[in-house]
Design a protein around this motif. Sequence first.
Motif, mmCIF file in Angstrom:
data_model
loop_
_atom_site.group_PDB
_atom_site.id
_atom_site.type_symbol
_atom_site.label_atom_id
_atom_site.label_comp_id
_atom_site.label_asym_id
_atom_site.label_seq_id
_atom_site.Cartn_x
_atom_site.Cartn_y
_atom_site.Cartn_z
ATOM 1 N N LEU A 72 41.192 33.750 -20.266
ATOM 2 C CA LEU A 72 41.009 34.929 -19.411
ATOM 3 C C LEU A 72 39.537 35.313 -19.328
ATOM 4 N N PRO A 73 39.043 35.764 -18.212
ATOM 5 C CA PRO A 73 39.746 36.026 -16.949
ATOM 6 C C PRO A 73 39.666 34.892 -15.932
ATOM 7 N N LEU A 131 51.067 37.115 -14.386
ATOM 8 C CA LEU A 131 49.826 36.346 -14.447
ATOM 9 C C LEU A 131 50.043 34.948 -13.884
ATOM 10 N N ILE A 168 43.941 42.150 -16.356
ATOM 11 C CA ILE A 168 43.623 41.007 -17.209
ATOM 12 C C ILE A 168 43.251 41.450 -18.619
#
Length: 169
Positions: free
Chosen positions: A40-41, A113, A122
């Motif tokens: 992430l992200p 997601l 996120i």
Amino acid sequence: MTNNATIKLSHGEDPIAALRKAHKDQLLLCDRLEEIADSLPDGINRQKCMYAARALGPMIRGVHRFEEDIVFPMIAERLSSDDTIKVTLDRLRFEHCEDECFAEELTEALHALGSGDQKVNIEAVGYMLRGFFEAMRRHIAFESEMLLPIGKPLGAGLAQAKASCGTLQ
């Protein structure tokens, strides 16, 4: 890593050995969740998110049912002279309930997601992932070290911990 919702024992199979295998599977899932968190992200692998979302709930619930229905009663019987074992097992059952609720929320977040939902926070998902896999690893470590010590009679780990740091409560 298996995606079995329940643990099935073969005739004569040791429940403790089956639980150790299930713990390994859970730890592999924790590793996958950590990989997602680390991505992430900008490096999200949607397929990994969808796989984790599908595997998480059934695996956690299946292992917990096995522990509560098979392993915990066996431990309680073997350690019936230990006054604190009931408290310890009740605490682990409570942790199971918390983990299952958290897994449901995390499953929804991973599904969002994985499906590319642009409304996903996120930062919140990363926090959820890390909180979940760290708690699972701690829970598994406690069970492995204190209830299922390798190469020792069942309960030796608990007795050893009490001797070194008082009682567990």
